[in-house]
Design a protein around this motif. Structure first.
Motif, PDB file in Angstrom:
ATOM      1  N   ALA A 115       0.818  -1.217   0.000  1.00  0.00           N
ATOM      2  CA  ALA A 115       0.000   0.000   0.000  1.00  0.00           C
ATOM      3  C   ALA A 115       0.852   1.267   0.000  1.00  0.00           C
ATOM      4  O   ALA A 115       0.314   2.365   0.057  1.00  0.00           O
ATOM      5  N   GLY A 116       2.171   1.128  -0.044  1.00  0.00           N
ATOM      6  CA  GLY A 116       3.050   2.287  -0.016  1.00  0.00           C
ATOM      7  C   GLY A 116       3.511   2.623   1.382  1.00  0.00           C
ATOM      8  O   GLY A 116       4.562   3.224   1.573  1.00  0.00           O
ATOM      9  N   ILE A 117       2.728   2.276   2.369  1.00  0.00           N
ATOM     10  CA  ILE A 117       3.059   2.381   3.789  1.00  0.00           C
ATOM     11  C   ILE A 117       2.394   1.179   4.445  1.00  0.00           C
ATOM     12  O   ILE A 117       1.330   0.734   4.000  1.00  0.00           O
ATOM     13  N   ASP A 118       3.018   0.629   5.458  1.00  0.00           N
ATOM     14  CA  ASP A 118       2.393  -0.492   6.155  1.00  0.00           C
ATOM     15  C   ASP A 118       1.107  -0.009   6.811  1.00  0.00           C
ATOM     16  O   ASP A 118       0.998   1.139   7.234  1.00  0.00           O
ATOM     17  N   GLY A 119       0.127  -0.892   6.898  1.00  0.00           N
ATOM     18  CA  GLY A 119      -1.137  -0.505   7.504  1.00  0.00           C
ATOM     19  C   GLY A 119      -1.996  -1.704   7.802  1.00  0.00           C
ATOM     20  O   GLY A 119      -1.621  -2.850   7.547  1.00  0.00           O
ATOM     21  N   GLY A 120      -3.171  -1.427   8.359  1.00  0.00           N
ATOM     22  CA  GLY A 120      -4.073  -2.494   8.717  1.00  0.00           C
ATOM     23  C   GLY A 120      -5.516  -2.044   8.771  1.00  0.00           C
ATOM     24  O   GLY A 120      -5.814  -0.855   8.791  1.00  0.00           O
ATOM     25  N   ILE A 121      -6.401  -3.033   8.798  1.00  0.00           N
ATOM     26  CA  ILE A 121      -7.846  -2.847   8.929  1.00  0.00           C
ATOM     27  C   ILE A 121      -8.235  -3.431  10.281  1.00  0.00           C
ATOM     28  O   ILE A 121      -8.014  -4.611  10.535  1.00  0.00           O
ATOM     29  N   ASP A 122      -8.812  -2.597  11.149  1.00  0.00           N
ATOM     30  CA  ASP A 122      -9.112  -2.994  12.524  1.00  0.00           C
ATOM     31  C   ASP A 122     -10.616  -3.044  12.751  1.00  0.00           C
ATOM     32  O   ASP A 122     -11.300  -2.026  12.660  1.00  0.00           O
ATOM     33  N   GLN A 123     -11.125  -4.225  13.062  1.00  0.00           N
ATOM     34  CA  GLN A 123     -12.548  -4.415  13.344  1.00  0.00           C
ATOM     35  C   GLN A 123     -12.795  -4.709  14.823  1.00  0.00           C
ATOM     36  O   GLN A 123     -13.924  -4.915  15.247  1.00  0.00           O
ATOM     37  N   GLU A 124     -11.747  -4.698  15.641  1.00  0.00           N
ATOM     38  CA  GLU A 124     -11.872  -5.060  17.049  1.00  0.00           C
ATOM     39  C   GLU A 124     -12.832  -4.130  17.780  1.00  0.00           C
ATOM     40  O   GLU A 124     -12.857  -2.928  17.556  1.00  0.00           O
ATOM     41  N   GLU A 125     -13.627  -4.700  18.662  1.00  0.00           N
ATOM     42  CA  GLU A 125     -14.520  -3.903  19.496  1.00  0.00           C
ATOM     43  C   GLU A 125     -13.677  -2.932  20.324  1.00  0.00           C
ATOM     44  O   GLU A 125     -12.630  -3.294  20.839  1.00  0.00           O
ATOM     45  N   GLY A 126     -14.104  -1.691  20.427  1.00  0.00           N
ATOM     46  CA  GLY A 126     -13.363  -0.687  21.182  1.00  0.00           C
ATOM     47  C   GLY A 126     -12.258  -0.027  20.376  1.00  0.00           C
ATOM     48  O   GLY A 126     -11.475   0.743  20.923  1.00  0.00           O
ATOM     49  N   ARG A 127     -12.188  -0.311  19.067  1.00  0.00           N
ATOM     50  CA  ARG A 127     -11.146   0.280  18.222  1.00  0.00           C
ATOM     51  C   ARG A 127     -11.293   1.800  18.171  1.00  0.00           C
ATOM     52  O   ARG A 127     -12.347   2.342  18.480  1.00  0.00           O
ATOM     53  N   VAL A 128     -10.241   2.472  17.750  1.00  0.00           N
ATOM     54  CA  VAL A 128     -10.283   3.910  17.535  1.00  0.00           C
ATOM     55  C   VAL A 128     -11.276   4.188  16.409  1.00  0.00           C
ATOM     56  O   VAL A 128     -11.359   3.434  15.441  1.00  0.00           O
ATOM     57  N   ALA A 129     -12.036   5.274  16.510  1.00  0.00           N
ATOM     58  CA  ALA A 129     -13.120   5.543  15.567  1.00  0.00           C
ATOM     59  C   ALA A 129     -12.677   6.189  14.263  1.00  0.00           C
ATOM     60  O   ALA A 129     -13.454   6.266  13.323  1.00  0.00           O
ATOM     61  N   ALA A 130     -11.450   6.687  14.169  1.00  0.00           N
ATOM     62  CA  ALA A 130     -10.974   7.364  12.963  1.00  0.00           C
ATOM     63  C   ALA A 130      -9.662   6.734  12.513  1.00  0.00           C
ATOM     64  O   ALA A 130      -8.989   6.052  13.282  1.00  0.00           O
ATOM     65  N   THR A 131      -9.302   6.984  11.270  1.00  0.00           N
ATOM     66  CA  THR A 131      -8.018   6.519  10.761  1.00  0.00           C
ATOM     67  C   THR A 131      -6.911   7.047  11.664  1.00  0.00           C
ATOM     68  O   THR A 131      -6.944   8.196  12.085  1.00  0.00           O
ATOM     69  N   MET A 132      -5.943   6.194  11.984  1.00  0.00           N
ATOM     70  CA  MET A 132      -4.915   6.557  12.957  1.00  0.00           C
ATOM     71  C   MET A 132      -3.522   6.325  12.385  1.00  0.00           C
ATOM     72  O   MET A 132      -3.213   5.233  11.910  1.00  0.00           O
ATOM     73  N   ALA A 133      -2.703   7.379  12.427  1.00  0.00           N
ATOM     74  CA  ALA A 133      -1.290   7.262  12.070  1.00  0.00           C
ATOM     75  C   ALA A 133      -0.541   6.684  13.264  1.00  0.00           C
ATOM     76  O   ALA A 133      -0.848   6.994  14.419  1.00  0.00           O
ATOM     77  N   ILE A 134       0.456   5.857  12.978  1.00  0.00           N
ATOM     78  CA  ILE A 134       1.230   5.217  14.035  1.00  0.00           C
ATOM     79  C   ILE A 134       2.703   5.531  13.810  1.00  0.00           C
ATOM     80  O   ILE A 134       3.242   5.338  12.729  1.00  0.00           O
ATOM     81  N   VAL A 135       3.338   6.036  14.872  1.00  0.00           N
ATOM     82  CA  VAL A 135       4.726   6.495  14.834  1.00  0.00           C
ATOM     83  C   VAL A 135       5.622   5.421  15.444  1.00  0.00           C
ATOM     84  O   VAL A 135       5.316   4.882  16.508  1.00  0.00           O
ATOM     85  N   ARG A 136       6.735   5.127  14.786  1.00  0.00           N
ATOM     86  CA  ARG A 136       7.687   4.140  15.307  1.00  0.00           C
ATOM     87  C   ARG A 136       8.775   4.853  16.099  1.00  0.00           C
ATOM     88  O   ARG A 136       9.222   5.929  15.736  1.00  0.00           O
ATOM     89  N   THR A 137       9.192   4.219  17.194  1.00  0.00           N
ATOM     90  CA  THR A 137      10.252   4.764  18.044  1.00  0.00           C
ATOM     91  C   THR A 137      11.189   3.641  18.461  1.00  0.00           C
ATOM     92  O   THR A 137      10.864   2.461  18.323  1.00  0.00           O
ATOM     93  N   ASP A 138      12.337   4.025  19.001  1.00  0.00           N
ATOM     94  CA  ASP A 138      13.268   3.048  19.573  1.00  0.00           C
ATOM     95  C   ASP A 138      13.106   2.942  21.088  1.00  0.00           C
ATOM     96  O   ASP A 138      13.613   2.014  21.698  1.00  0.00           O
ATOM     97  N   ASP A 139      12.425   3.930  21.711  1.00  0.00           N
ATOM     98  CA  ASP A 139      12.289   3.968  23.167  1.00  0.00           C
ATOM     99  C   ASP A 139      10.872   4.407  23.518  1.00  0.00           C
ATOM    100  O   ASP A 139      10.569   5.605  23.540  1.00  0.00           O
ATOM    101  N   LEU A 140      10.016   3.449  23.786  1.00  0.00           N
ATOM    102  CA  LEU A 140       8.605   3.726  24.019  1.00  0.00           C
ATOM    103  C   LEU A 140       8.379   4.561  25.267  1.00  0.00           C
ATOM    104  O   LEU A 140       7.574   5.499  25.251  1.00  0.00           O
ATOM    105  N   ASP A 141       9.071   4.258  26.346  1.00  0.00           N
ATOM    106  CA  ASP A 141       8.876   5.009  27.581  1.00  0.00           C
ATOM    107  C   ASP A 141       9.280   6.471  27.404  1.00  0.00           C
ATOM    108  O   ASP A 141       8.581   7.382  27.863  1.00  0.00           O
ATOM    109  N   ASP A 142      10.401   6.715  26.733  1.00  0.00           N
ATOM    110  CA  ASP A 142      10.842   8.086  26.495  1.00  0.00           C
ATOM    111  C   ASP A 142       9.856   8.819  25.590  1.00  0.00           C
ATOM    112  O   ASP A 142       9.513   9.977  25.842  1.00  0.00           O
TER     113      ASP A 142
END
Length: 111
Positions: free
Chosen positions: A43-70
């Motif tokens: 798709a040009g960028i990795d992505g997914g289709i989320d049908q899980e109950e309680g999912r976010v209601a809008a399209t969501m960008a996801i940022v990658r990091t090396d240090d999640l806590d920071d």
């Protein structure tokens, strides 16, 4: 590594229908990760289709990091509000937050 958007998630009430649509309209492939989630391919960028109950209601960008806590500390210090605490998922760990303008995003780190 500087943080970069590297994944996008589309919420769906019909995961199979959404995945089939993107495949037919744009030729994107899919990998099923169970009854509620499909990963997108080519798709040009990795992505997914989320049908899980309680999912976010809008399209969501996801940022990658090396240090999640920071990254979480910096998001909070910059005025972001955590909307889902850190959790594990296949391939990594992430949290969700809302920035001051109301957009919900996620930050993730690979295992």
């Amino acid at each position: 590594m500087a943080e970069k958007i590297d994944y996008i998630e589309f919420p769906s009430t019909d995961r199979a229908g959404s995945s089939a649509f993107f495949e037919a309209a744009f030729g994107w492939g899919r990998t099923s990760y169970g009854p509620d989630y499909d990963g997108l391919e080519n798709a040009g960028i990795d992505g997914g289709i989320d049908q899980e109950e309680g999912r976010v209601a809008a399209t969501m960008a996801i940022v990658r990091t090396d240090d999640l806590d920071d990254a979480e500390r910096r998001v909070i210090a910059a005025g972001g509000v955590i909307t889902r605490a850190q959790f594990d998922f296949p391939g990594g760990r992430r949290f969700h937050f809302r920035e001051p303008g109301g957009n919900e995003l996620a930050v993730w780190v690979s295992r």
